[in-house]
Motif scaffolding. Structure first.
Motif, PDB file in Angstrom:
ATOM      1  N   LEU A  47      -3.219  -7.680 -10.618  1.00  0.00           N
ATOM      2  CA  LEU A  47      -3.115  -7.371  -9.192  1.00  0.00           C
ATOM      3  C   LEU A  47      -1.796  -7.884  -8.624  1.00  0.00           C
ATOM      4  O   LEU A  47      -1.116  -7.183  -7.856  1.00  0.00           O
TER       5      LEU A  47
ATOM      6  N   THR B 272       1.016  -5.613  -9.704  1.00  0.00           N
ATOM      7  CA  THR B 272       1.037  -4.374  -8.931  1.00  0.00           C
ATOM      8  C   THR B 272       1.641  -4.592  -7.546  1.00  0.00           C
ATOM      9  O   THR B 272       2.501  -3.825  -7.092  1.00  0.00           O
ATOM     10  N   LEU B 273       1.209  -5.647  -6.861  1.00  0.00           N
ATOM     11  CA  LEU B 273       1.727  -5.934  -5.530  1.00  0.00           C
ATOM     12  C   LEU B 273       3.221  -6.246  -5.568  1.00  0.00           C
ATOM     13  O   LEU B 273       3.989  -5.792  -4.703  1.00  0.00           O
ATOM     14  N   ARG B 274       3.649  -6.994  -6.582  1.00  0.00           N
ATOM     15  CA  ARG B 274       5.069  -7.330  -6.685  1.00  0.00           C
ATOM     16  C   ARG B 274       5.902  -6.071  -6.883  1.00  0.00           C
ATOM     17  O   ARG B 274       6.967  -5.903  -6.259  1.00  0.00           O
TER      18      ARG B 274
ATOM     19  N   VAL C  30       6.153  -4.134  -3.598  1.00  0.00           N
ATOM     20  CA  VAL C  30       7.046  -4.790  -2.637  1.00  0.00           C
ATOM     21  C   VAL C  30       8.501  -4.585  -3.027  1.00  0.00           C
ATOM     22  O   VAL C  30       9.361  -4.284  -2.179  1.00  0.00           O
TER      23      VAL C  30
END
Length: 355
Positions: free
Chosen positions: A321, A324-326, A329
Motif C-alpha cells: 500500500l 502504491t501511494l508513493r 504521489v
C-alpha cells in the motif's frame, strides 16, 4: 501562515484517523479487496499476454486464476509441509539453543552470575505461565476464525475475477469521481502505481526465493540440521520486510548454535548477513527499481501501523500500500506542471493499467 498550515495538518490528521477507523470497521471487505488488488497486479500481465494472443478475456482470466491457484497450492503444500515436518525438531533445537545461551551467559565473558540468569529464566517462565490462558484464548480465536478466513478467500477470489475481466471499465468508472481537469494525470498515476505494485510483488517473491536458496545452501554446507524448514521460514519471512528477515535469520543462528556450536553459529550469522547485504545492495535495486524502493523508516512505520490495524495481514499489506501511494504521489508531483490532456482509454487491463 502558521495557523493556516496547522489547520491543514489537523484536517489531514482527522481524515486519516477517520479512514483508519473506517477500514477497521469494514476490514472483512477491505482486506479481501486489497488482496484482490495485489493478486490482480500479479496476474494482469498474464491476462494481457493471453488477450494479445487472441484469447477471449473471460477465458484468459480463468486460465490466469486457475494457474495461479495451482502454483499457490503447490507452493503452500511444499512450504507448509516442510515447516510442519520439522516443527517438533525445530522447537527442540530452539529450546536447546536457549539453554546454550543461558550457559554462555553464566560461563562466558559477560559478567552475569548464575543468580542473574536464573532470575531472568524464572521471570520468563512465570510470564509464560501467567499468559498461558491468554495464549490458549488466542489459539481458540484463531481456530474459530477459520470460517472468516474461508469467507475472505471466497470474496477475494470473487473480486479478483471481476478485476481481471472488467478492470478497465472499473477504473474508468472510478475516474469519474475525479474532476475533469485532473483526470488525465490521475489516470496516469493510477496506471503507473498499479504497474509498480505488480513489480513490487514479483520482485519480493524473487528476492525471498533467492534469500531462501542462499541461506539454505549455507546451512547445508555447514551441516546445520533442519536446513529445508529453515530455508522455507526465510522464504515466508521475506514477504514482511525488515522484521521477517531478521526473525528468520535469528532462528537459523539459534538452531546452528544449539546443534553445531558457537563457531558454526557465527558462520551462519555471516551467511545470513552476506545474503541480506546482497539483497539490500544488489537484488532490490536491480529488481525493484527506484520507483519501488522505500526508506527503511517508512517501511518500519508502515508495518507497525499495519500490525496494529490488522495483525499479520496488515503487516503483509502495509508495504505494498505504501509503495502504491508513493508512486501515485511521485507521478502526480511530476505531472503537476504539465497541461491536462484527454483521458486515456483502452480496451483491457495490461501490465501498466489499473484494475
Amino acid at each position: 501562515m502558521t495557523a493556516a498550515l496547522s489547520w491543514r495538518l489537523l484536517v489531514i490528521a482527522g481524515a486519516g484517523y477517520l479512514v483508519l477507523h473506517l477500514v477497521a470497521a469494514l476490514s472483512t471487505v477491505v482486506v479481501p479487496t486489497a488482496l484482490a488488488v495485489l493478486l490482480s497486479a500479479l496476474l494482469a500481465p498474464v491476462v494481457g499476454w493471453l488477450v494479445r494472443h487472441r484469447v477471449a478475456r473471460g477465458l484468459a482470466t480463468a486460465i490466469a486464476i486457475l494457474g495461479g491457484l495451482a502454483v499457490l497450492t503447490l507452493l503452500l503444500t511444499f512450504v507448509i509441509g516442510a515447516l510442519v515436518s520439522g516443527a517438533g525438531e525445530l522447537a527442540g533445537q530452539l529450546a536447546d539453543a536457549v539453554g546454550s545461551v543461558e550457559t554462555w551467559l553464566v560461563e562466558g565473558p559477560l559478567p552475569l552470575g548464575d543468580d542473574v540468569v536464573s532470575d531472568l529464566s524464572d521471570r520468563l517462565s512465570r510470564w509464560l505461565s501467567e499468559h498461558q490462558a491468554r495464549l490458549a484464548s488466542w489459539a481458540v480465536t484463531v481456530a474459530g476464525g477459520v470460517g472468516a478466513v474461508l469467507t475472505g478467500a471466497v470474496l477475494t477470489l470473487f473480486v479478483l475475477v471481476f478485476f481481471l475481466r472488467d478492470g478497465e471499465r472499473i477504473w474508468r468508472f472510478v475516474l469519474l469521481a475525479v474532476p475533469a481537469r485532473y483526470r488525465p494525470r490521475t489516470d496516469d498515476a493510477g496506471r503507473q502505481a498499479f504497474r509498480q505494485l505488480g513489480r513490487y510483488i514479483r520482485a519480493t517473491a524473487a528476492v525471498s526465493l533467492i534469500d531462501a536458496v542462499g541461506i539454505g545452501l549455507g546451512l547445508l554446507v555447514l551441516g546445520v540440521p533442519l536446513a529445508l524448514p529453515l530455508s522455507m521460514l526465510v522464504f515466508v519471512g521475506g514477504f514482511v520486510p525488515l522484521i521477517g528477515a531478521f526473525l528468520s535469520g535469528a532462528v537459523a543462528v539459534l538452531v546452528a548454535l544449539a546443534s553445531n556450536g558457537l563457531l558454526t553459529a557465527v558462520l551462519v550469522l555471516g551467511v545470513v548477513l552476506a545474503v541480506q547485504q546482497l539483497e539490500g545492495n544488489v537484488l532490490q535495486p536491480l529488481l525493484m527499481g527506484r520507483m519501488v524502493r522505500l526508506h527503511p523508516l517508512a517501511v518500519a512505520l508502515a508495518i507497525a501501523v499495519g500490525v496494529i490495524q490488522a495483525g499479520v495481514i496488515g503487516a503483509l499489506l502495509a508495504v505494498p500500500l505504501l509503495t502504491t501511494l508513493r508512486t501515485m504521489v511521485v507521478v502526480l508531483a511530476r505531472s503537476a506542471a504539465e497541461p491536462p490532456g484527454p483521458v486515456a482509454s483502452g480496451g483491457g487491463t495490461t501490465e501498466g493499467e489499473a484494475p
